[in-house]
Design a protein around this motif. Structure first.
Motif, PDB file in Angstrom:
ATOM      1  N   TYR A 164      -3.096   6.135 -17.451  1.00  0.00           N
ATOM      2  CA  TYR A 164      -3.176   4.694 -17.684  1.00  0.00           C
ATOM      3  C   TYR A 164      -2.232   4.232 -18.785  1.00  0.00           C
ATOM      4  N   SER A 165      -1.951   5.086 -19.743  1.00  0.00           N
ATOM      5  CA  SER A 165      -0.959   4.724 -20.753  1.00  0.00           C
ATOM      6  C   SER A 165       0.427   4.634 -20.134  1.00  0.00           C
ATOM      7  N   ARG A 166       0.709   5.526 -19.191  1.00  0.00           N
ATOM      8  CA  ARG A 166       1.998   5.479 -18.499  1.00  0.00           C
ATOM      9  C   ARG A 166       2.126   4.199 -17.691  1.00  0.00           C
ATOM     10  N   ILE A 167       1.056   3.784 -17.029  1.00  0.00           N
ATOM     11  CA  ILE A 167       1.069   2.525 -16.278  1.00  0.00           C
ATOM     12  C   ILE A 167       1.304   1.356 -17.217  1.00  0.00           C
ATOM     13  N   ALA A 168       0.587   1.337 -18.348  1.00  0.00           N
ATOM     14  CA  ALA A 168       0.714   0.225 -19.300  1.00  0.00           C
ATOM     15  C   ALA A 168       2.123   0.135 -19.859  1.00  0.00           C
ATOM     16  N   GLU A 169       2.750   1.265 -20.142  1.00  0.00           N
ATOM     17  CA  GLU A 169       4.111   1.251 -20.667  1.00  0.00           C
ATOM     18  C   GLU A 169       5.092   0.698 -19.634  1.00  0.00           C
ATOM     19  N   THR A 170       4.887   1.057 -18.387  1.00  0.00           N
ATOM     20  CA  THR A 170       5.773   0.532 -17.337  1.00  0.00           C
ATOM     21  C   THR A 170       5.599  -0.971 -17.177  1.00  0.00           C
ATOM     22  N   MET A 184       0.863  -1.182   0.000  1.00  0.00           N
ATOM     23  CA  MET A 184       0.000   0.000   0.000  1.00  0.00           C
ATOM     24  C   MET A 184       0.895   1.226   0.000  1.00  0.00           C
ATOM     25  N   THR A 185       0.482   2.273  -0.728  1.00  0.00           N
ATOM     26  CA  THR A 185       1.331   3.442  -0.847  1.00  0.00           C
ATOM     27  C   THR A 185       0.505   4.717  -0.901  1.00  0.00           C
ATOM     28  N   SER A 186       1.120   5.797  -0.426  1.00  0.00           N
ATOM     29  CA  SER A 186       0.545   7.128  -0.577  1.00  0.00           C
ATOM     30  C   SER A 186       1.266   7.913  -1.658  1.00  0.00           C
ATOM     31  N   ALA A 187       2.299   7.309  -2.254  1.00  0.00           N
ATOM     32  CA  ALA A 187       3.050   7.967  -3.315  1.00  0.00           C
ATOM     33  C   ALA A 187       2.256   7.936  -4.613  1.00  0.00           C
ATOM     34  N   ALA A 188       2.722   8.713  -5.577  1.00  0.00           N
ATOM     35  CA  ALA A 188       2.087   8.705  -6.897  1.00  0.00           C
ATOM     36  C   ALA A 188       2.205   7.315  -7.500  1.00  0.00           C
ATOM     37  N   PRO A 189       1.101   6.667  -7.849  1.00  0.00           N
ATOM     38  CA  PRO A 189       1.174   5.270  -8.300  1.00  0.00           C
ATOM     39  C   PRO A 189       2.071   5.060  -9.511  1.00  0.00           C
ATOM     40  N   ALA A 190       1.998   5.953 -10.489  1.00  0.00           N
ATOM     41  CA  ALA A 190       2.796   5.757 -11.701  1.00  0.00           C
ATOM     42  C   ALA A 190       4.285   5.853 -11.399  1.00  0.00           C
ATOM     43  N   GLN A 191       4.665   6.817 -10.590  1.00  0.00           N
ATOM     44  CA  GLN A 191       6.080   6.974 -10.246  1.00  0.00           C
ATOM     45  C   GLN A 191       6.581   5.802  -9.414  1.00  0.00           C
ATOM     46  N   LEU A 192       5.768   5.360  -8.461  1.00  0.00           N
ATOM     47  CA  LEU A 192       6.173   4.220  -7.641  1.00  0.00           C
ATOM     48  C   LEU A 192       6.314   2.968  -8.489  1.00  0.00           C
ATOM     49  N   LEU A 193       5.400   2.755  -9.414  1.00  0.00           N
ATOM     50  CA  LEU A 193       5.462   1.567 -10.254  1.00  0.00           C
ATOM     51  C   LEU A 193       6.714   1.584 -11.126  1.00  0.00           C
ATOM     52  N   GLU A 194       7.095   2.750 -11.638  1.00  0.00           N
ATOM     53  CA  GLU A 194       8.312   2.841 -12.438  1.00  0.00           C
ATOM     54  C   GLU A 194       9.551   2.492 -11.604  1.00  0.00           C
ATOM     55  N   THR A 195       9.570   2.937 -10.358  1.00  0.00           N
ATOM     56  CA  THR A 195      10.699   2.605  -9.483  1.00  0.00           C
ATOM     57  C   THR A 195      10.721   1.113  -9.152  1.00  0.00           C
ATOM     58  N   LEU A 196       9.541   0.531  -8.909  1.00  0.00           N
ATOM     59  CA  LEU A 196       9.467  -0.902  -8.634  1.00  0.00           C
ATOM     60  C   LEU A 196       9.939  -1.725  -9.827  1.00  0.00           C
TER      61      LEU A 196
END
Length: 395
Positions: A318-324, A279-291
Motif C-alpha cells: 500500500y505504500s508503493r501504491i500511495a507513492e505512485t 480490470m486487470t490480472s496483472a500485478a496492481p502496483a506494477q500496472l499502476l506505475e505503468t499507467l
C-alpha cells in the motif's frame, strides 16, 4: 394569416411539443399538406426500433424510401438474433444504414456476427453486366456510435466514413451463433486518419493500442488490461508537458479550431486522458506505475484486479501504491477493487505547494480480536462488546 403562409420554422415550433407522441405527429402529417413536411421530419428524426415496440417494419420503409432515411438523426435498433426469419430485416437494415447519411447518433444492438450491415450493399450492374463496386456511405455528422461488433474489417472500414465521431462504444459480449467468435478476436488496426476527434471509448481493452493517436479523454475498458497493451515508459511525457498539452487542447472549444490542435504524436494524445476504468490480472502496483507514466494527467482512475489484495504485503504494497498516486498531480479519485482511497494536502516543514498531496492507504487486512485459550472456561455469561467491533483493521 393562412396556415400555408407560415414559415417552416414556425410550423416546426408549433409541432415540436408533439415530438414524443408519434401517433399525434402521424395524424398531423395526414391532416393537411401544409403540416405534412414538418410533421414527417419530426416523426423520423429520432427512431428507436425493436421487436418489443413492434415497429421493426420501419426498417423496411427506410430501406425503400431514401427521402425518409435522410431525415433520421438518431437511430437505435434491437434485433435479437440472426435466425433465418430475421435475416431479411438485417438486409433491409444494411440498405437503410447506407441511406441515413445525416445521422448524429447510431446504436446497433444486433448479432455480433452481423457487422457486414455496416458495409455498403452490393453495387449495381453496369451495361456490360458487370457488378460495379459499391460506393461507401459518408456520415459527416455522426458523433456517437454504439454497437456490439468486434473491431473487424467491416467496422474498421465504417470508422473511415465518420470523421466527426467523438464517442465509440463496443461490446465485449461474443456471439453464440458464430463459432468463429467464441474467443475474443484480435482487433483490426484502424488507420491514424480514421476517427481523428475520438474523445471517449468504451469496450475491450485489446483495442486500446490501435486508438493510441486519438485525443481520448475517457476510456472504460472491459476484458483484461495487461502490461503489453500499455505504451513503454520511455515514450511517456513528463507531468509538466502533459499539463501544457491538456490546457492547449481545452482552450479550443470550436470543433473547427480543435481539429487544428489535435495531438501530433501518441505521447501528446495520451497526455489528454483524464478518466479511466479497467480490470486487470496483472500485478496492481506494477500496472499502476505503468499507467502513471503513460497517462500523467489522470483525474479519475478505477482499477479492478483479479488478485486477492489481502494476500499481498500490507504496508509495503500500500505504500508503493500511495507513492505512485502522489506522482499524478491532477488525480482526485482513485478506487482499487472497490476500495476508495482518499488524499490530503501533503504536510511539509516548508510551505507546501497547493498541488502537492499524499494518499492515505485504506484498511488493508482484518485481524480477528484475540480469543481466550480453548481450555479456559468463561466465568458467568459472556459479554459482547458491539461498540468495540470484532475486527481490528490495520493500517
Amino acid at each position: 394569416m393562412a396556415l400555408t403562409d407560415l414559415p417552416t420554422e414556425l410550423l416546426d415550433a408549433v409541432l415540436a411539443p408533439l415530438a414524443p407522441n408519434h401517433a399525434a405527429l402521424a395524424a398531423a402529417a395526414l391532416s393537411c399538406a401544409a403540416l405534412n413536411h414538418s410533421a414527417t421530419r419530426l416523426l423520423y428524426r429520432h427512431l428507436s426500433l425493436s421487436a418489443y415496440a413492434r415497429n421493426l417494419s420501419v426498417v423496411h420503409l427506410l430501406a425503400a424510401r431514401p427521402d425518409l432515411a435522410r431525415l433520421v438523426r438518431t437511430f437505435s435498433v434491437h434485433l435479437d438474433d440472426a435466425e433465418p426469419a430475421v435475416l431479411p430485416t438485417y438486409s433491409d437494415l444494411q440498405h437503410a444504414l447506407a441511406l441515413m447519411t445525416n445521422l448524429t447518433s447510431l446504436a446497433l444492438y444486433v448479432d455480433a456476427s452481423a457487422s457486414w450491415i455496416l458495409s455498403p450493399p452490393q453495387g449495381q450492374k453496369s451495361e456490360k453486366g458487370d457488378i460495379l463496386p459499391p460506393d461507401p456511405a459518408f456520415y459527416p455528422r455522426l458523433e456517437h456510435l454504439t454497437c456490439n461488433f468486434p473491431l473487424d474489417p467491416h467496422l474498421a472500414a465504417f470508422l473511415g466514413q465518420v470523421p466527426s465521431l467523438i464517442s465509440l462504444q463496443l461490446s465485449s459480449v461474443l456471439s453464440e451463433s458464430d463459432p468463429d467468435l467464441q474467443s475474443e478476436p484480435q482487433p483490426v488496426r484502424v488507420p491514424p486518419s480514421h476517427i481523428p476527434l475520438l474523445e471517449a471509448y468504451t469496450g475491450p481493452a485489446a483495442v486500446l493500442p490501435t486508438l493510441a493517436s486519438r485525443p481520448l479523454r475517457a476510456v472504460h475498458l472491459s476484458g483484461d488490461l495487461t502490461l503489453d497493451l500499455l505504451p513503454p515508459p520511455s515514450s511517456a511525457p513528463s507531468p509538466e508537458e502533459a499539463q501544457s498539452r491538456t490546457q492547449q487542447h481545452d482552450a479550443s472549444t470550436d470543433p473547427a479550431t480543435r481539429a487544428d490542435t489535435l495531438p501530433q504524436d501518441d505521447a501528446s494524445a495520451r497526455a489528454l486522458l483524464q478518466v479511466m476504468s479497467a480490470m486487470t490480472s496483472a500485478a496492481p502496483a506494477q500496472l499502476l506505475e505503468t499507467l502513471a507514466l503513460a497517462y500523467p494527467n489522470l483525474v479519475c482512475l478505477r482499477l479492478m484486479t483479479t488478485r486477492a489484495l489481502w494476500d499481498l504485503p500490507d504496508m509495503a504494497f500500500y505504500s508503493r501504491i500511495a507513492e505512485t498516486l502522489s506522482t499524478l498531480p491532477n488525480l482526485t479519485a482513485f478506487e482499487l477493487s472497490g476500495i476508495h482511497w482518499q488524499s490530503r494536502p501533503k504536510s511539509l516543514r516548508s510551505e507546501p505547494s497547493a498541488s502537492e498531496k499524499e494518499w492515505i492507504s485504506p484498511p488493508v487486512s482484518p485481524r480477528a480480536a484475540p480469543l481466550p485459550p480453548p481450555d479456559e472456561e468463561p466465568l458467568g455469561a459472556p459479554e459482547y462488546d458491539f461498540d468495540g467491533a470484532f475486527l481490528d483493521w490495520s493500517y
